[in-house]
Design a protein around this motif. Structure first.
Motif, PDB file in Angstrom:
ATOM      1  N   ARG A  97     -34.183 -54.025 -57.370  1.00 47.65           N
ATOM      2  CA  ARG A  97     -35.455 -54.656 -57.110  1.00 47.65           C
ATOM      3  C   ARG A  97     -35.320 -56.551 -56.682  1.00 47.65           C
ATOM      4  O   ARG A  97     -36.206 -56.965 -56.511  1.00 47.65           O
ATOM      5  N   SER A  98     -33.997 -56.697 -56.494  1.00 48.31           N
ATOM      6  CA  SER A  98     -33.681 -58.171 -56.321  1.00 48.31           C
ATOM      7  C   SER A  98     -34.125 -58.529 -54.948  1.00 48.31           C
ATOM      8  O   SER A  98     -33.827 -57.938 -53.912  1.00 48.31           O
ATOM      9  N   ASN A  99     -35.078 -59.447 -54.764  1.00 48.89           N
ATOM     10  CA  ASN A  99     -35.690 -59.822 -53.373  1.00 48.89           C
ATOM     11  C   ASN A  99     -36.063 -58.999 -52.589  1.00 48.89           C
ATOM     12  O   ASN A  99     -35.331 -58.692 -51.340  1.00 48.89           O
ATOM     13  N   HIS A 101     -38.837 -58.626 -51.089  1.00 44.48           N
ATOM     14  CA  HIS A 101     -39.322 -59.397 -49.856  1.00 44.48           C
ATOM     15  C   HIS A 101     -38.402 -59.391 -48.657  1.00 44.48           C
ATOM     16  O   HIS A 101     -38.588 -59.013 -47.557  1.00 44.48           O
ATOM     17  N   GLY A 102     -36.943 -60.040 -48.932  1.00 42.27           N
ATOM     18  CA  GLY A 102     -36.161 -60.124 -47.959  1.00 42.27           C
ATOM     19  C   GLY A 102     -35.420 -58.788 -47.701  1.00 42.27           C
ATOM     20  O   GLY A 102     -35.459 -58.588 -46.398  1.00 42.27           O
ATOM     21  N   TRP A 103     -35.534 -57.799 -48.449  1.00 38.35           N
ATOM     22  CA  TRP A 103     -35.215 -56.525 -48.146  1.00 38.35           C
ATOM     23  C   TRP A 103     -36.005 -55.676 -47.274  1.00 38.35           C
ATOM     24  O   TRP A 103     -35.776 -54.926 -46.127  1.00 38.35           O
ATOM     25  N   LEU A 174     -39.584 -67.221 -44.951  1.00 41.36           N
ATOM     26  CA  LEU A 174     -38.314 -66.623 -45.345  1.00 41.36           C
ATOM     27  C   LEU A 174     -37.216 -68.033 -45.572  1.00 41.36           C
ATOM     28  O   LEU A 174     -37.302 -68.894 -44.846  1.00 41.36           O
ATOM     29  N   ARG A 175     -36.457 -68.154 -46.699  1.00 38.29           N
ATOM     30  CA  ARG A 175     -35.571 -69.252 -46.954  1.00 38.29           C
ATOM     31  C   ARG A 175     -34.188 -68.925 -46.176  1.00 38.29           C
ATOM     32  O   ARG A 175     -34.103 -67.748 -45.672  1.00 38.29           O
ATOM     33  N   ARG A 177     -31.463 -68.388 -47.015  1.00 38.39           N
ATOM     34  CA  ARG A 177     -30.385 -67.328 -47.428  1.00 38.39           C
ATOM     35  C   ARG A 177     -30.929 -65.987 -47.115  1.00 38.39           C
ATOM     36  O   ARG A 177     -30.257 -65.035 -46.943  1.00 38.39           O
ATOM     37  N   GLU A 178     -32.266 -65.903 -47.286  1.00 44.40           N
ATOM     38  CA  GLU A 178     -33.151 -64.572 -46.767  1.00 44.40           C
ATOM     39  C   GLU A 178     -32.737 -64.164 -45.335  1.00 44.40           C
ATOM     40  O   GLU A 178     -32.638 -63.114 -45.094  1.00 44.40           O
TER      41      GLU A 178
END
Length: 208
Positions: A97-99, A101-103, A174-175, A177-178
């Motif tokens: 469930r980490s990030n 949004h980016g996934w 998005l950042r 890294r994302e």
């Protein structure tokens, strides 16, 4: 040094927008989830509600991103349906469930690219560069000359595809890294791409 949100603000000042008009769609009509045989009904119901929450929050930006691949609105909607079905399966199988949004953007990128590659003919509702121009009049847009609009379109049209992806993802919030994770490129490549794009826009602005 990485560009901050000031870069995105400058982008918006060039008369660009990340809010094209999108067709409305209800979550229940767009997709439905089948109850898994190996999961309790209560668990599935909780997952349904969680995924629907993500759908309500992120459908519009994900659909904009899918459309940027030149998909028709029908194909883009189908892609988003696949994305949220994939999210349901990912969570049901206790995926990370980490990030998320980016996934979701990463899955959208991969599925939209695959669908475009399979497509024999691309039906585009609007030119890709026009998705960045505000479709509704506002005070800033009214000050832009038709010549300036043409210059901006010309810049966006000739950007390498990877630069366009970086720009769209950054404009969606998005950042760095994302963006790096979504596109599968290094953090330095993201920074270089955005710096190059903003420099092009700055040169265009300077020639007004």
């Amino acid at each position: 040094m990485l560009l901050g949100y000031a870069g995105t603000c400058r982008l918006l000042h060039y008369g660009l927008s990340i809010m094209p008009t999108l067709p409305s769609s209800s979550a229940t009509s767009l997709f439905s989830f089948q109850r898994a045989n190996d999961a309790a009904p209560e668990s599935v119901s909780l997952l349904n509600r969680e995924v629907l929450g993500f759908f309500d929050e992120l459908r519009a930006p994900l659909l904009r991103y899918a459309l940027s691949f030149g998909l028709s609105i029908h194909d883009a909607e189908d892609t988003i349906q696949e994305v949220f079905l994939a999210l349901f399966q990912h969570l049901r199988q206790n995926g990370s469930r980490s990030n998320l949004h980016g996934w979701l953007f990463r899955v959208t990128h991969n599925l939209a690219l695959r669908r475009r590659q399979r497509s024999q003919a691309h039906e585009v509702d609007a030119p890709a560069e026009d998705l960045w121009l505000d479709p509704s009049p506002n005070p800033e847009e009214l000050l832009l000359s038709s010549e300036r609009q043409a210059q901006l379109r010309a810049v966006l049209r000739v950007l390498p595809e990877m630069d366009q992806h970086c720009l769209r993802l950054r404009a969606e919030g998005l950042r760095y890294r994302e963006i790096s994770a979504v596109l599968g490129i290094s953090l330095g490549s993201v920074s270089t791409s955005l710096a190059r794009t903003f420099a092009r826009l700055a040169r265009t602005e300077g020639r007004r």
